[in-house]
Design a protein around this motif. Structure first.
Motif, mmCIF file in Angstrom:
data_model
loop_
_atom_site.group_PDB
_atom_site.id
_atom_site.type_symbol
_atom_site.label_atom_id
_atom_site.label_comp_id
_atom_site.label_asym_id
_atom_site.label_seq_id
_atom_site.Cartn_x
_atom_site.Cartn_y
_atom_site.Cartn_z
ATOM 1 N N ALA A 24 -1.788 7.576 -1.453
ATOM 2 C CA ALA A 24 -1.103 8.743 -2.035
ATOM 3 C C ALA A 24 0.392 8.574 -1.841
ATOM 4 N N ASP A 25 1.127 8.624 -2.942
ATOM 5 C CA ASP A 25 2.580 8.598 -2.836
ATOM 6 C C ASP A 25 3.104 9.975 -3.220
ATOM 7 N N VAL A 72 -13.061 11.909 8.733
ATOM 8 C CA VAL A 72 -14.182 10.991 8.531
ATOM 9 C C VAL A 72 -14.066 10.277 7.185
ATOM 10 N N ILE A 73 -13.439 10.900 6.221
ATOM 11 C CA ILE A 73 -13.305 10.299 4.894
ATOM 12 C C ILE A 73 -12.353 9.107 4.979
ATOM 13 N N PRO A 74 -12.782 7.926 4.515
ATOM 14 C CA PRO A 74 -11.924 6.738 4.590
ATOM 15 C C PRO A 74 -10.596 6.948 3.860
ATOM 16 N N GLY A 75 -9.539 6.454 4.482
ATOM 17 C CA GLY A 75 -8.219 6.552 3.883
ATOM 18 C C GLY A 75 -7.442 7.787 4.294
ATOM 19 N N PRO A 110 0.829 -1.209 0.000
ATOM 20 C CA PRO A 110 0.000 0.000 0.000
ATOM 21 C C PRO A 110 0.865 1.262 0.000
ATOM 22 N N ARG A 111 0.396 2.234 -0.740
ATOM 23 C CA ARG A 111 1.096 3.517 -0.787
ATOM 24 C C ARG A 111 0.433 4.446 0.219
ATOM 25 N N SER A 112 1.229 5.301 0.817
ATOM 26 C CA SER A 112 0.664 6.305 1.711
ATOM 27 C C SER A 112 1.683 7.408 1.932
#
Length: 192
Positions: A154-155, A131-134, A105-107
């Protein structure tokens, strides 16, 4: 000669006791909670709730909080509609990333300096982002009105788009709840 109009130095819903100010709607709310806790709408329970609420407000005074927001129905409808779309799209992205076996997973954690200078609008924006997932708020710097957001999916290439998305959400929050000066500041794109 006419005398100048008398301007009250306090809102009519506040009661001054010595140097303390008791907010009557808050006292009514505390009394209602007391009655609900006891489950009995008797005169003794109401009187006890009033007494406990009054003592609580006198012993533990809170600073006055200015609401400082205006609900704008059309902008609120736009905010709610777009927020619902953001929730669905973000959920789909999280599910897709979860089901993408074999790919790590990118983050990223991104800093987003907000343009608003209202604590209320700053808090509303932070709550909506979290509240928004991710997306998770990992740090808040209220002195500089900066959110540090952990964005799943997000990368390095996607950070500017993620930052723009948070700023667009902030703009919708300000347009839905902000004062005229906050909306004008947002339209100018400047910081105060």
């Amino acid at each position: 000669m006419t005398s100048p109009p008398v301007v009250p130095d306090r809102p009519p819903w506040n009661l001054r006791i010595g140097r303390r100010v008791v907010n009557l709607p808050m006292l009514a709310l505390l009394t209602a909670v007391w009655v609900l806790l006891f489950g009995d709408l008797s005169p003794n329970t109401v009187a006890g709730g009033l007494l406990v609420g009054l003592v609580t407000m006198l012993v533990f005074p809170l600073p006055p909080v200015a609401w400082g927001a205006r609900l704008r129905p059309a902008a609120f409808a736009v905010f709610l509609g777009r927020f619902a779309v953001d929730l669905v799209l973000a959920t789909a992205r999280v599910v897709a990333q979860t089901l993408a076996f074999g790919r790590p997973p990118r983050s990223s954690v991104i800093a987003v300096p907000l343009r608003t200078r209202s604590d209320l609008l700053f808090t509303l924006t932070a709550v909506c982002v979290s509240v928004i997932p991710g997306s998770v708020i990992v740090e808040v710097r209220s002195g500089t009105f900066t959110l540090f957001v952990h964005m799943l999916g997000a990368d390095a290439e996607d950070t500017e788009e993620a930052r723009r998305n948070v700023l667009a959400l902030e703009e919708r929050v300000v347009r839905a709840f902000g004062t005229r000066s906050e909306i004008e500041r947002m339209a100018e794109g400047g910081l105060s």
